[in-house]
Design an enzyme around this catalytic site. Structure first.
Site, PDB file in Angstrom:
ATOM      1  N   ARG A  16       0.835  -1.215   0.000  1.00 52.56           N
ATOM      2  CA  ARG A  16       0.000   0.000   0.000  1.00 52.56           C
ATOM      3  C   ARG A  16       0.868   1.262   0.000  1.00 52.56           C
ATOM      4  O   ARG A  16       1.036   1.921  -1.019  1.00 52.56           O
ATOM      5  CB  ARG A  16      -0.950  -0.033   1.218  1.00 52.56           C
ATOM      6  CG  ARG A  16      -2.079   0.970   1.162  1.00 52.56           C
ATOM      7  CD  ARG A  16      -1.702   2.393   1.509  1.00 52.56           C
ATOM      8  NE  ARG A  16      -1.129   2.542   2.844  1.00 52.56           N
ATOM      9  CZ  ARG A  16      -0.585   3.669   3.285  1.00 52.56           C
ATOM     10  NH1 ARG A  16      -0.539   4.747   2.512  1.00 52.56           N
ATOM     11  NH2 ARG A  16      -0.050   3.743   4.487  1.00 52.56           N
ATOM     12  N   ASP A  17       1.465   1.590   1.119  1.00 52.78           N
ATOM     13  CA  ASP A  17       2.257   2.828   1.199  1.00 52.78           C
ATOM     14  C   ASP A  17       3.420   2.759   0.208  1.00 52.78           C
ATOM     15  O   ASP A  17       3.768   3.752  -0.436  1.00 52.78           O
ATOM     16  CB  ASP A  17       2.793   3.003   2.629  1.00 52.78           C
ATOM     17  CG  ASP A  17       3.174   4.438   2.950  1.00 52.78           C
ATOM     18  OD1 ASP A  17       3.449   5.204   2.013  1.00 52.78           O
ATOM     19  OD2 ASP A  17       3.202   4.796   4.137  1.00 52.78           O
ATOM     20  N   HIS A 208       5.122   4.615  12.683  1.00 47.32           N
ATOM     21  CA  HIS A 208       5.156   4.542  11.212  1.00 47.32           C
ATOM     22  C   HIS A 208       6.116   5.634  10.763  1.00 47.32           C
ATOM     23  O   HIS A 208       5.763   6.815  10.775  1.00 47.32           O
ATOM     24  CB  HIS A 208       3.723   4.758  10.697  1.00 47.32           C
ATOM     25  CG  HIS A 208       3.579   4.853   9.210  1.00 47.32           C
ATOM     26  ND1 HIS A 208       2.948   3.878   8.464  1.00 47.32           N
ATOM     27  CD2 HIS A 208       3.932   5.811   8.307  1.00 47.32           C
ATOM     28  CE1 HIS A 208       2.922   4.233   7.185  1.00 47.32           C
ATOM     29  NE2 HIS A 208       3.513   5.415   7.075  1.00 47.32           N
ATOM     30  N   HIS A 210       8.693   7.283   8.059  1.00 43.32           N
ATOM     31  CA  HIS A 210       9.344   7.421   6.756  1.00 43.32           C
ATOM     32  C   HIS A 210      10.799   7.792   7.026  1.00 43.32           C
ATOM     33  O   HIS A 210      11.114   8.398   8.057  1.00 43.32           O
ATOM     34  CB  HIS A 210       8.606   8.461   5.909  1.00 43.32           C
ATOM     35  CG  HIS A 210       7.302   7.925   5.382  1.00 43.32           C
ATOM     36  ND1 HIS A 210       7.156   7.446   4.115  1.00 43.32           N
ATOM     37  CD2 HIS A 210       6.096   7.745   5.989  1.00 43.32           C
ATOM     38  CE1 HIS A 210       5.913   6.997   3.942  1.00 43.32           C
ATOM     39  NE2 HIS A 210       5.244   7.174   5.073  1.00 43.32           N
ATOM     40  N   CYS A 241       4.182   9.428   0.292  1.00 40.08           N
ATOM     41  CA  CYS A 241       2.792   9.845   0.162  1.00 40.08           C
ATOM     42  C   CYS A 241       2.711  10.839  -0.981  1.00 40.08           C
ATOM     43  O   CYS A 241       3.473  11.808  -1.016  1.00 40.08           O
ATOM     44  CB  CYS A 241       2.301  10.482   1.460  1.00 40.08           C
ATOM     45  SG  CYS A 241       0.628  11.122   1.310  1.00 40.08           S
ATOM     46  N   ASN A 250       9.037   4.459   3.453  1.00 38.56           N
ATOM     47  CA  ASN A 250       9.030   4.039   4.856  1.00 38.56           C
ATOM     48  C   ASN A 250      10.375   3.416   5.180  1.00 38.56           C
ATOM     49  O   ASN A 250      11.096   2.976   4.290  1.00 38.56           O
ATOM     50  CB  ASN A 250       7.987   2.938   5.075  1.00 38.56           C
ATOM     51  CG  ASN A 250       6.599   3.495   5.096  1.00 38.56           C
ATOM     52  OD1 ASN A 250       5.947   3.559   4.078  1.00 38.56           O
ATOM     53  ND2 ASN A 250       6.159   3.913   6.259  1.00 38.56           N
TER      54      ASN A 250
END
Ligand code: HMG
Ligand code: MG
Length: 303
Positions: A16-17, A208, A210, A241, A250
């Protein structure tokens, strides 16, 4: 010396990310293969896709197809992002184990990312949380820009706590503290985490991070010192993002596992198979893994 947790749960957000920011379409079958390889490596939590507007994030437009073709294994939890009721209604038939609602600690990022104010986002999430619970699905909350915002700049712990409390008030089960642009440093991250821990138990708080400024591993270590034992990470260090310009991926799952292995902290993850997964998806994208550990272990194999 502080006692560190003996076990850490890693959520791989790579599908996803990791992939949401890729300009070239990544075929559904490659996404599904990545999920399989992450499971082969021992990941038990995988963030698979997001049910957001395909106009905003075209790469996630195949969300339903991805959920339909992934190989599901018992004991593995598959989560998806749902920013509103439309997203949840599309997600429910695909049977996610968990959904993620995502708010921001800064007003400016909330507007850029989900096109509404923080207050409006909470209003939108409330029925999503209620409907998910009715369907027996756990709700994770992500709080973007918890230590810095690309538009506002500094973000205070007070601002973090305010939104944590709002998320708690609508029944969000878990709070993920996110450093969207990777500007956090250990004390700042600890201050944000502390505010989440005032309202959620340790087991329901995660980090979370990055890795834009190369601080993510240090920040994870700072969280381990507080007893936090759940972290998102992205295989090969993929990600970013689309609404946070310049933010890179990430923290790489391989890098986190290598550090945790060195600390004697169990993850249940086989680093060699994880490196295979990172090499696979990086090959699909036509570049080397960003993960330093991934590159080092691949070089060692080649040598
Ligand atoms: P909006 O334009 O304000 O929504 O977008 P709207 O309700 O006014 O609807 C406008 C159009 O979008 C309509 O279609 C809706 O049907 C459609 P039209 O009539 O124009 O054809 N629409 C949807 N379509 C599919 N799925 C939906 C959906 N909702 C509306 N769920 C919206 C609001 C939230 C949808 C939009 O801003 C959006 O999709 N944003 C994308 C946000 C995103 O995915 N960001 C990246 C993920 S978050 C992240 O990466 C951060 C995180 O990793 C933590 C961190 O690092 O900080 C989690
Ligand atoms: Mg993120």
């Amino acid at each position: 010396m502080s006692t560190l947790p003996t076990h850490v749960t890693l959520v791989d957000v790579g599908p996803r990310d990791g992939l949401q920011n890729e300009k070239e379409p990544v075929a559904t079958e490659h996404k599904a293969r990545l999920v399989t390889m992450l499971q082969d490596a021992g990941l038990k939590e995988i963030e698979v896709t997001s049910f957001v507007s395909p106009k905003w994030v075209p790469q996630m437009a195949d969300n339903t197809a991805v959920m339909a073709v992934i190989e599901r294994r018992p004991g593995v939890r598959y989560s998806v992002l749902t920013p509103n009721m439309k997203g949840l209604e599309a997600a429910l038939p695909t049977h996610p184990d968990e959904i993620v609602v995502f708010a921001a600690a800064s007003e400016a990022f909330s507007q850029k990312n989900i096109n509404c104010s923080i207050a409006e986002s909470i209003e939108r999430f409330a029925p999503v949380v209620a409907a998910a619970h009715e369907a027996g699905i756990k709700v994770r909350g992500a709080l973007s820009c918890a230590v810095g915002c690309p538009y506002q700049g500094e973000v205070s712990a007070d601002e973090v706590e305010r939104v944590v409390q709002l998320m708690k008030s609508i029944g969000v089960d878990h709070m993920g503290i996110a450093d969207t642009i990777g500007v956090g440093t250990p004390r700042k991250v600890q201050a944000a985490m502390e505010r989440a821990l005032k309202h959620y138990p340790l087991v329901e708080v995660s980090g979370h991070f990055h890795d834009t400024y190369g601080q993510a591993l240090t920040n994870i270590y700072a969280c381990l010192e507080m007893g936090v034992h759940t972290f998102d990470a992205s295989v090969a260090g993929l990600g970013g993002c689309p609404y946070a310009k310049g933010a890179t991926g990430n923290v790489a799952t391989e890098d986190v596992v290598f550090m945790l292995n060195g600390l004697g902290i169990a993850t249940g993850i086989d680093i060699d198979r994880l490196v295979d997964a990172g090499a696979y998806i990086s090959g699909v994208l036509g570049r080397a893994p960003v993960s330093r550990v991934g590159r080092a272990l691949l070089a060692k194999r080649a040598g």
